[in-house]
Design an enzyme around this catalytic site. Structure first.
Site, PDB file in Angstrom:
ATOM      1  CB  SER A  20     115.138   8.693  -1.236  1.00 15.50           C
ATOM      2  OG  SER A  20     115.384   7.319  -1.521  1.00 15.50           O
TER       3      SER A  20
ATOM      4  CE1 TYR B  66     118.489   8.649   3.607  1.00  9.30           C
ATOM      5  CE2 TYR B  66     117.168   7.218   2.204  1.00  9.30           C
ATOM      6  CZ  TYR B  66     118.089   8.244   2.341  1.00  9.30           C
ATOM      7  OH  TYR B  66     118.601   8.860   1.228  1.00  9.30           O
TER       8      TYR B  66
END
Length: 260
Positions: A148, A161
């Site tokens: 990501s 995350y």
């Protein structure tokens, strides 16, 4: 083009969003696909059999293997089942992830732990089990990790995350160096703001549209945008790429500006 004809691909987190997009794109390019996700009946879980049905309409084989990638035993069973049914695995996409957004000072430890167990450790389990299979048969192989841009951009309320995605971005080149002698490619795709059910959990339609207007490309990404990038990395076209991180974000990062 059928760039993945006669290949066997295993994709985790394939019931919806990016995982589903990757699975469909790979099937369109000729791959038979092993689809992993959580079993139906759990809250917010979509049955991965719906992705399998779409793949079969494309004339490709689809095998569903339920399991939680946070469990080493479940991942080992998943890989063993895939090899038993299809004889081998050529491509592995470690895509499954999890996130609960909370400020660090308010975060519940069980939420942090679950995020890391799936998003970071799940990638390790999946890649390790796949690599062992690929090495045992002498290679070659393709391993793709879905990271990501949040590995670099510190989105508030997403610390666990963000941390997990940063970790897998470092893990990939390490694994790539170890597997290069077997001609097993290991690369990362770092998606930007992608229109998925997971993102819609955290934003309204109005917020998504406003975000889309701020991206240089003028729209949110789609699961197929990531799927096409994954097909490239899984194909012979990317044979000389390993240990790389491919950013697919519509210019999101280059559109960021410091205050003038």
């Amino acid at each position: 083009m059928q760039r993945l004809k006669n290949k066997i691909a295993l994709i985790t987190g394939a019931a919806r969003g990016i995982g589903r997009g990757i699975a469909l794109c790979m099937a369109e390019e000729g791959a038979d696909v092993v689809l992993n996700d959580l079993p139906p009946g759990m809250p917010e879980v979509v049955d991965v059999r719906s992705t399998a049905a779409e793949i079969e309409t494309l004339g490709r084989r689809a095998l569903v293997v339920y399991g939680d990638v946070a469990s080493r035993d479940a991942v080992e069973r998943m890989v063993a089942t895939a090899v038993e049914q299809f004889g081998r695995i050529d491509i592995v996409v470690a895509n499954a992830a999890f996130s609960i957004r909370e400020l660090v000072v308010e975060a519940q430890w069980e939420h942090v732990l679950r995020t890391i167990e799936v998003t970071q450790f799940g990638v390790f389990h999946t890649c390790q089990a796949a690599a062992r299979h690929m090495v045992a048969r002498g290679g070659p192989g393709k391993i793709i990790i879905i990271g990501s841009i949040l590995s670099q951009i510190p989105l508030p309320t997403s610390a666990a995350y963000n941390m997990a995605k940063a970790a897998v971005n470092q893990f990939a080149p390490t694994l790539a160096a170890e597997l290069a002698p077997y001609r097993i490619n290991v690369n990362v795709i770092n998606p930007g703001y992608i229109d998925t059910p997971g993102e819609r959990k955290f934003a309204t339609e109005e917020e998504l549209q406003r975000a889309a207007q701020q991206i240089p490309w003028g729209r949110l990404g789609t699961p197929r945008d990531i799927g096409r990038a994954a097909v490239f990395l899984a194909s012979d076209d990317a044979d000389y790429m390993t240990g790389s991180a491919l950013c697919v974000d519509g210019g999101y990062r280059v559109g960021m500006r410091l205050p003038s």
